[in-house]
Design a protein around this motif. Structure first.
Motif, PDB file in Angstrom:
ATOM      1  N   PHE A 114     -61.613 -61.910  17.847  1.00  0.00           N
ATOM      2  CA  PHE A 114     -62.901 -61.704  17.178  1.00  0.00           C
ATOM      3  C   PHE A 114     -62.711 -61.015  15.831  1.00  0.00           C
ATOM      4  O   PHE A 114     -63.369 -61.361  14.846  1.00  0.00           O
ATOM      5  N   LEU A 115     -61.785 -60.052  15.790  1.00  0.00           N
ATOM      6  CA  LEU A 115     -61.548 -59.307  14.550  1.00  0.00           C
ATOM      7  C   LEU A 115     -60.592 -60.031  13.616  1.00  0.00           C
ATOM      8  O   LEU A 115     -60.492 -59.702  12.436  1.00  0.00           O
ATOM      9  N   GLY A 116     -59.866 -61.027  14.153  1.00  0.00           N
ATOM     10  CA  GLY A 116     -58.935 -61.808  13.331  1.00  0.00           C
ATOM     11  C   GLY A 116     -57.712 -61.034  12.894  1.00  0.00           C
ATOM     12  O   GLY A 116     -57.186 -61.244  11.808  1.00  0.00           O
ATOM     13  N   ILE A 117     -57.202 -60.138  13.766  1.00  0.00           N
ATOM     14  CA  ILE A 117     -56.123 -59.242  13.346  1.00  0.00           C
ATOM     15  C   ILE A 117     -54.794 -59.467  14.058  1.00  0.00           C
ATOM     16  O   ILE A 117     -53.788 -58.861  13.698  1.00  0.00           O
ATOM     17  N   GLY A 118     -54.762 -60.275  15.110  1.00  0.00           N
ATOM     18  CA  GLY A 118     -53.498 -60.461  15.829  1.00  0.00           C
ATOM     19  C   GLY A 118     -53.249 -59.426  16.905  1.00  0.00           C
ATOM     20  O   GLY A 118     -52.457 -59.642  17.809  1.00  0.00           O
ATOM     21  N   GLY A 119     -53.897 -58.276  16.828  1.00  0.00           N
ATOM     22  CA  GLY A 119     -53.866 -57.320  17.930  1.00  0.00           C
ATOM     23  C   GLY A 119     -52.795 -56.253  17.897  1.00  0.00           C
ATOM     24  O   GLY A 119     -52.714 -55.433  18.806  1.00  0.00           O
ATOM     25  N   GLY A 120     -51.934 -56.236  16.881  1.00  0.00           N
ATOM     26  CA  GLY A 120     -50.796 -55.334  16.859  1.00  0.00           C
ATOM     27  C   GLY A 120     -51.066 -53.878  17.208  1.00  0.00           C
ATOM     28  O   GLY A 120     -50.513 -53.359  18.183  1.00  0.00           O
ATOM     29  N   PRO A 121     -51.902 -53.164  16.438  1.00  0.00           N
ATOM     30  CA  PRO A 121     -52.131 -51.740  16.720  1.00  0.00           C
ATOM     31  C   PRO A 121     -52.739 -51.500  18.099  1.00  0.00           C
ATOM     32  O   PRO A 121     -52.398 -50.525  18.765  1.00  0.00           O
ATOM     33  N   LEU A 122     -53.632 -52.382  18.524  1.00  0.00           N
ATOM     34  CA  LEU A 122     -54.238 -52.259  19.850  1.00  0.00           C
ATOM     35  C   LEU A 122     -53.170 -52.416  20.925  1.00  0.00           C
ATOM     36  O   LEU A 122     -53.123 -51.655  21.898  1.00  0.00           O
ATOM     37  N   ASN A 123     -52.309 -53.409  20.752  1.00  0.00           N
ATOM     38  CA  ASN A 123     -51.225 -53.631  21.710  1.00  0.00           C
ATOM     39  C   ASN A 123     -50.334 -52.398  21.831  1.00  0.00           C
ATOM     40  O   ASN A 123     -49.997 -51.963  22.932  1.00  0.00           O
ATOM     41  N   VAL A 124     -49.921 -51.869  20.683  1.00  0.00           N
ATOM     42  CA  VAL A 124     -48.995 -50.730  20.670  1.00  0.00           C
ATOM     43  C   VAL A 124     -49.606 -49.525  21.380  1.00  0.00           C
ATOM     44  O   VAL A 124     -48.958 -48.881  22.221  1.00  0.00           O
ATOM     45  N   ALA A 125     -50.869 -49.207  21.068  1.00  0.00           N
ATOM     46  CA  ALA A 125     -51.532 -48.058  21.688  1.00  0.00           C
ATOM     47  C   ALA A 125     -51.651 -48.241  23.201  1.00  0.00           C
ATOM     48  O   ALA A 125     -51.373 -47.312  23.978  1.00  0.00           O
ATOM     49  N   VAL A 126     -52.052 -49.439  23.633  1.00  0.00           N
ATOM     50  CA  VAL A 126     -52.225 -49.711  25.069  1.00  0.00           C
ATOM     51  C   VAL A 126     -50.883 -49.675  25.802  1.00  0.00           C
ATOM     52  O   VAL A 126     -50.770 -49.137  26.909  1.00  0.00           O
ATOM     53  N   LEU A 127     -49.841 -50.227  25.191  1.00  0.00           N
ATOM     54  CA  LEU A 127     -48.517 -50.226  25.819  1.00  0.00           C
ATOM     55  C   LEU A 127     -47.970 -48.806  25.952  1.00  0.00           C
ATOM     56  O   LEU A 127     -47.298 -48.479  26.938  1.00  0.00           O
ATOM     57  N   CYS A 128     -48.253 -47.949  24.979  1.00  0.00           N
ATOM     58  CA  CYS A 128     -47.836 -46.546  25.066  1.00  0.00           C
ATOM     59  C   CYS A 128     -48.628 -45.810  26.143  1.00  0.00           C
ATOM     60  O   CYS A 128     -48.054 -45.049  26.935  1.00  0.00           O
ATOM     61  N   LEU A 129     -49.936 -46.038  26.168  1.00  0.00           N
ATOM     62  CA  LEU A 129     -50.813 -45.304  27.085  1.00  0.00           C
ATOM     63  C   LEU A 129     -50.700 -45.780  28.532  1.00  0.00           C
ATOM     64  O   LEU A 129     -50.570 -44.972  29.460  1.00  0.00           O
ATOM     65  N   LEU A 130     -50.735 -47.091  28.744  1.00  0.00           N
ATOM     66  CA  LEU A 130     -50.804 -47.636  30.113  1.00  0.00           C
ATOM     67  C   LEU A 130     -49.454 -48.047  30.692  1.00  0.00           C
ATOM     68  O   LEU A 130     -49.357 -48.329  31.895  1.00  0.00           O
ATOM     69  N   PHE A 131     -48.414 -48.095  29.839  1.00  0.00           N
ATOM     70  CA  PHE A 131     -47.098 -48.507  30.338  1.00  0.00           C
ATOM     71  C   PHE A 131     -45.996 -47.518  29.958  1.00  0.00           C
ATOM     72  O   PHE A 131     -44.815 -47.793  30.174  1.00  0.00           O
ATOM     73  N   SER A 132     -46.390 -46.366  29.396  1.00  0.00           N
ATOM     74  CA  SER A 132     -45.469 -45.270  29.073  1.00  0.00           C
ATOM     75  C   SER A 132     -44.286 -45.701  28.210  1.00  0.00           C
ATOM     76  O   SER A 132     -43.161 -45.228  28.389  1.00  0.00           O
ATOM     77  N   MET A 133     -44.527 -46.622  27.282  1.00  0.00           N
ATOM     78  CA  MET A 133     -43.463 -47.061  26.381  1.00  0.00           C
ATOM     79  C   MET A 133     -43.389 -46.149  25.163  1.00  0.00           C
ATOM     80  O   MET A 133     -44.387 -45.539  24.767  1.00  0.00           O
ATOM     81  N   SER A 134     -42.208 -46.057  24.571  1.00  0.00           N
ATOM     82  CA  SER A 134     -42.076 -45.363  23.296  1.00  0.00           C
ATOM     83  C   SER A 134     -42.708 -46.236  22.216  1.00  0.00           C
ATOM     84  O   SER A 134     -42.943 -47.434  22.429  1.00  0.00           O
ATOM     85  N   ALA A 135     -42.970 -45.653  21.052  1.00  0.00           N
ATOM     86  CA  ALA A 135     -43.594 -46.418  19.965  1.00  0.00           C
ATOM     87  C   ALA A 135     -42.715 -47.600  19.561  1.00  0.00           C
ATOM     88  O   ALA A 135     -43.216 -48.691  19.266  1.00  0.00           O
ATOM     89  N   LYS A 136     -41.406 -47.398  19.582  1.00  0.00           N
ATOM     90  CA  LYS A 136     -40.477 -48.450  19.174  1.00  0.00           C
ATOM     91  C   LYS A 136     -40.486 -49.608  20.166  1.00  0.00           C
ATOM     92  O   LYS A 136     -40.606 -50.774  19.776  1.00  0.00           O
ATOM     93  N   ASN A 137     -40.390 -49.303  21.468  1.00  0.00           N
ATOM     94  CA  ASN A 137     -40.420 -50.363  22.474  1.00  0.00           C
ATOM     95  C   ASN A 137     -41.786 -51.033  22.551  1.00  0.00           C
ATOM     96  O   ASN A 137     -41.882 -52.245  22.789  1.00  0.00           O
ATOM     97  N   ALA A 138     -42.842 -50.254  22.345  1.00  0.00           N
ATOM     98  CA  ALA A 138     -44.189 -50.825  22.346  1.00  0.00           C
ATOM     99  C   ALA A 138     -44.346 -51.823  21.202  1.00  0.00           C
ATOM    100  O   ALA A 138     -44.963 -52.887  21.364  1.00  0.00           O
ATOM    101  N   GLY A 139     -43.761 -51.481  20.047  1.00  0.00           N
ATOM    102  CA  GLY A 139     -43.815 -52.383  18.902  1.00  0.00           C
ATOM    103  C   GLY A 139     -43.123 -53.700  19.182  1.00  0.00           C
ATOM    104  O   GLY A 139     -43.617 -54.778  18.838  1.00  0.00           O
TER     105      GLY A 139
END
Length: 270
Positions: A161-186
């Motif tokens: 809907f936002l036309g952004i590809g989802g990158g920042p949302l993905n990274v934040a969710v992967l860090c929060l809900l899957f306990s990944m580091s910022a590098k692995n989340a990226g």
């Protein structure tokens, strides 16, 4: 006959694809979250065309990054990321359908642009605050497959809907809900982005087609995306988690500023 300024325009769009994709590959931003507001800022294309330009460039970046990273010892949680990607494809189809209804069928592009920029600015602000206070917030390891698919659906919906590809949302969710580091989340974010952008483009290809879009700049943006994906995947290997997180945060601040400017610009014009 070539118009004065054509060379500048060509260099501009090649640079947008290259810089956005390099940052996207380093921090898992994907590039679309940068490309979308920047193209809004220049105002050369309508919203649907911007969506296609962004999706195609980001897909090229993600493909180049994944191919490059296959040769490196980088961790991709294929189980979690595959389920998120599956959910994001379904959410992406839904989000793109609603976007098409609002922006195209109802013919209210200015209102749609303000809605997109406003939601994106708020989401990015929340993500920035989260990363600044991440050490104070408990993280989780989500294992329920239905829950993971649902998370992917929400990410895909917002991204399309936002036309952004989802990158920042993905990274934040992967860090929060899957306990990944910022590098692995990226890195995992790039994996998810590849499938979400591929599905978004296939949806357009098999529904309306690409005839109504002005895609001349794709010949410059896709090479920029590929080069950015290769360069970014080389750089990220050499960076620490804290350095990746710093690049992520600085990029988020710049994108928020551009989105706020876009909101004011559209509001003043209309």
């Amino acid at each position: 006959m070539k118009h004065i300024g054509d060379d500048f325009i060509y260099i501009l769009y090649l640079s947008i694809g290259l810089i956005a994709s390099t940052l996207g590959a380093i921090a898992g931003l994907g590039g679309g979250v940068i490309i979308k507001p920047v193209l809004d800022l220049f105002g050369h294309f309508d919203l649907p065309t911007i969506g296609v330009l962004s999706a195609a460039t980001v897909l090229a970046m993600a493909a180049a990054s994944l191919i490059k990273m296959r040769k490196k010892e980088l961790e991709i949680d294929k189980t979690a990321s595959s389920f998120i990607a599956g959910g994001s494809i379904l959410g992406g189809i839904t989000g793109k359908s609603i976007f098409n209804l609002i922006a195209i069928s109802l013919e209210i592009p200015a209102i749609t642009a303000i809605i997109q920029s406003s939601i994106l600015a708020v989401l990015l602000s929340l993500i920035f605050i989260y990363f600044k206070r991440k050490h104070q917030i408990r993280s989780y390891i989500l294992k329920n497959k239905l829950g993971i698919i649902s998370v992917g659906f929400l990410l895909g919906f917002l991204s399309a809907f936002l036309g952004i590809g989802g990158g920042p949302l993905n990274v934040a969710v992967l860090c929060l809900l899957f306990s990944m580091s910022a590098k692995n989340a990226g890195i995992n974010s790039i994996f998810i982005i590849f499938f979400s952008q591929l599905s978004a483009l296939l949806l357009i290809a098999f529904s309306s087609g690409f005839e109504g879009y002005n895609l001349n700049m794709l010949y410059l943006m896709i090479p920029g995306g590929i080069a950015g994906g290769i360069i970014g995947s080389e750089i990220v290997i050499k960076l620490s988690d804290s350095q990746v997180e710093r690049i992520f945060s600085i990029s988020i601040i710049l994108i928020i500023i551009i989105n706020v400017f876009n909101i004011v610009k559209v509001a003043l014009i209309h």
